[in-house]
Write an enzyme that holds these catalytic residues in place. Structure first.
Site, short mmCIF file in Angstrom:
data_model
loop_
_atom_site.label_atom_id
_atom_site.label_comp_id
_atom_site.label_asym_id
_atom_site.label_seq_id
_atom_site.Cartn_x
_atom_site.Cartn_y
_atom_site.Cartn_z
N THR A 43 4.29 2.84 5.31
CA THR A 43 2.90 2.36 5.44
C THR A 43 2.15 3.32 6.34
O THR A 43 2.73 3.85 7.30
CB THR A 43 2.82 0.94 6.03
N ASP B 227 5.18 -4.53 6.10
CA ASP B 227 5.64 -5.88 6.48
C ASP B 227 5.64 -6.86 5.31
O ASP B 227 6.54 -7.71 5.20
CB ASP B 227 4.87 -6.43 7.68
N ARG C 210 1.08 -5.19 -5.26
CA ARG C 210 1.25 -6.36 -4.40
C ARG C 210 1.45 -7.52 -5.37
O ARG C 210 0.54 -7.85 -6.13
CB ARG C 210 0.02 -6.57 -3.52
N ASP D 7 -0.06 2.46 8.33
CA ASP D 7 -0.55 1.74 9.51
C ASP D 7 0.30 1.89 10.77
O ASP D 7 -0.16 1.59 11.86
CB ASP D 7 -0.68 0.24 9.19
N GLY E 279 0.84 -1.20 0.00
CA GLY E 279 0.00 0.00 0.00
C GLY E 279 0.87 1.25 0.00
O GLY E 279 1.81 1.35 0.77
N ARG F 53 -5.83 -2.79 9.05
CA ARG F 53 -6.29 -4.18 8.95
C ARG F 53 -5.83 -4.98 10.17
O ARG F 53 -6.57 -5.78 10.71
CB ARG F 53 -5.70 -4.78 7.67
N ASP G 155 2.54 -0.01 11.82
CA ASP G 155 2.65 -1.30 12.52
C ASP G 155 3.97 -2.01 12.25
O ASP G 155 4.01 -3.23 12.13
CB ASP G 155 1.47 -2.21 12.13
O1 F6P Z 1 -1.40 -1.47 4.72
C1 F6P Z 1 -1.97 -0.25 4.49
C2 F6P Z 1 -3.45 -0.38 4.23
O2 F6P Z 1 -3.91 0.90 3.89
C3 F6P Z 1 -4.28 -0.99 5.34
O3 F6P Z 1 -4.58 -0.11 6.38
C4 F6P Z 1 -5.50 -1.44 4.59
O4 F6P Z 1 -6.16 -2.47 5.24
C5 F6P Z 1 -4.91 -1.93 3.30
O5 F6P Z 1 -3.70 -1.22 3.11
C6 F6P Z 1 -5.80 -1.75 2.10
O6 F6P Z 1 -5.15 -2.27 1.00
P1 F6P Z 1 -5.67 -2.13 -0.50
O7 F6P Z 1 -5.43 -0.72 -0.92
O8 F6P Z 1 -4.84 -3.10 -1.28
O9 F6P Z 1 -7.12 -2.44 -0.47
#
Ligand code: F6P
Length: 324
Positions: free
Chosen positions: A126, A103, A72, A128, A11, A172, A130
């Site tokens: 990120t 991660d 991804r 997040d 992300g 998430r 985390d």
């Molecule tokens: O890891 C960052 C994040 O924004 C999370 O908070 C979220 O759950 C996820 O990516 C969403 O991913 P995508 O944009 O692939 O739906």
């Protein structure tokens, strides 16, 4: 080491561009050739790699997203995919990698480094927050402020209509965004994956607030173990004795990932980027360049992805105390 390459993966997060810029310019400043890999591991597999110069990163420090694009990659999870990636890098003589991401990115980088031995240093990108090994991740501060601005607006309309709002924020597996914008936005409750959500306590507080508070804001991290904000709202609704009370859900979604990075994220991205290049030159590999107590610190990928970063208990306590 003469040639290094940088990529963003997973992300995107605001401040990644500042980090790319710092990698490119620090690399050139230190006498290296710097390459940019488009679309993360996908582009590495396909050989979508180009040399960058100082001008390639002009006028990007203030922009969200990532000029290198992100993805991804499922193919990189396979040994065949990683072999193709290695061959692309070998063809260009790339001797070092800088991986900007979270991660998932570091999990891939760790395996790739173990298999092919190309020295790799990561930067924590990120929203997040985390990632173990850095006080904050690049993009977190911007995401919190974006969510906070939205909560302030929701509070206006919630108060005007005496409503109870469930605001779902990203996260998430982690509740850092929820907790910070919950404190900053004066939320009545915050629900996060790290703690068990006590629905009865929520209901009791909403009932006890009823006489003197006409509206409430409950922040829900998308990964809460009880479900998403819509599901949790439905559960709460069945438990309050005044179902006529107006309940609403707002899911903030991907607006939290975009926008101009805050000063904090630009500085953090720049510092981590410089730290990654200097780390590679100093012989570091298989680790991330983060900032702890205002100093660049290198933490192994194994620890970054294997150790969890807890939410500070004071932050959780604050939400409860400030909600009396
Ligand atoms: O890891 C960052 C994040 O924004 C999370 O908070 C979220 O759950 C996820 O990516 C969403 O991913 P995508 O944009 O692939 O739906």
């Amino acid at each position: 080491m003469k040639k290094i390459a940088v990529f963003t993966s997973g992300g995107d997060s605001p401040g990644m561009n500042a980090c790319i810029r710092a990698v490119v310019r620090t690399g050139i400043f230190r006498g290296l050739e710097v390459y940019g890999i488009n679309r993360g591991y996908e582009g590495m597999i396909e050989g979508d790699i180009k040399q960058m110069n100082s001008h390639s990163v002009s006028n990007i420090i203030q922009r969200g997203g990532t000029i290198l694009k992100s993805a991804r990659s499922s193919e990189f999870r396979t040994p065949e995919g990683r072999k193709k990636a290695y061959e692309s890098l070998k063809a260009l003589g790339i001797e070092g990698l800088i991986a900007i991401g979270g991660d998932g990115t570091f999990t891939g980088a760790k395996i790739f480094y173990e298999e092919y031995g190309i020295p790799t240093v990561g930067c924590p990108g990120t929203i997040d927050n985390d990632i173990y090994g850095t006080d904050f991740t690049i993009g977190f501060d911007t995401a919190v402020n974006t969510a906070l601005a939205a909560i302030d607006k929701i509070r206006d309309t919630a108060a005007a209509h005496d409503r109870i709002f469930f605001v779902e924020v990203m996260g998430r597996d982690a509740g850092f965004i929820a907790v910070e914008c919950g404190i900053g936005g004066g939320a009545e409750f915050v629900m996060v994956p790290e703690t068990k959500t006590d629905l009865d306590a929520v209901v009791n507080t909403l009932k006890s607030h009823r006489e003197f508070r006409s509206s409430s804001i409950i922040v829900v991290a998308e990964g809460d173990e009880l479900g998403n904000a819509n599901e949790i709202m439905a559960m709460v609704k069945t438990k309050v004795d005044n179902p006529a009370k107006d309940f609403k859900v707002t899911t903030l979604g991907h607006i939290q990932r975009g926008g101009a990075p805050t000063a904090r994220d630009r500085v953090l991205g720049s510092r981590c980027g410089m730290g990654a290049v200097d780390g590679l030159i100093a012989g570091k590999a298989g680790c991330m360049s983060g900032v702890i107590n205002n100093e660049i610190v290198y933490t192994t990928f194994a620890d970054c992805i294997g150790k969890s970063k807890p939410i500070h208990p004071d932050h959780l306590a604050l939400i409860e105390i400030l909600n009396i």
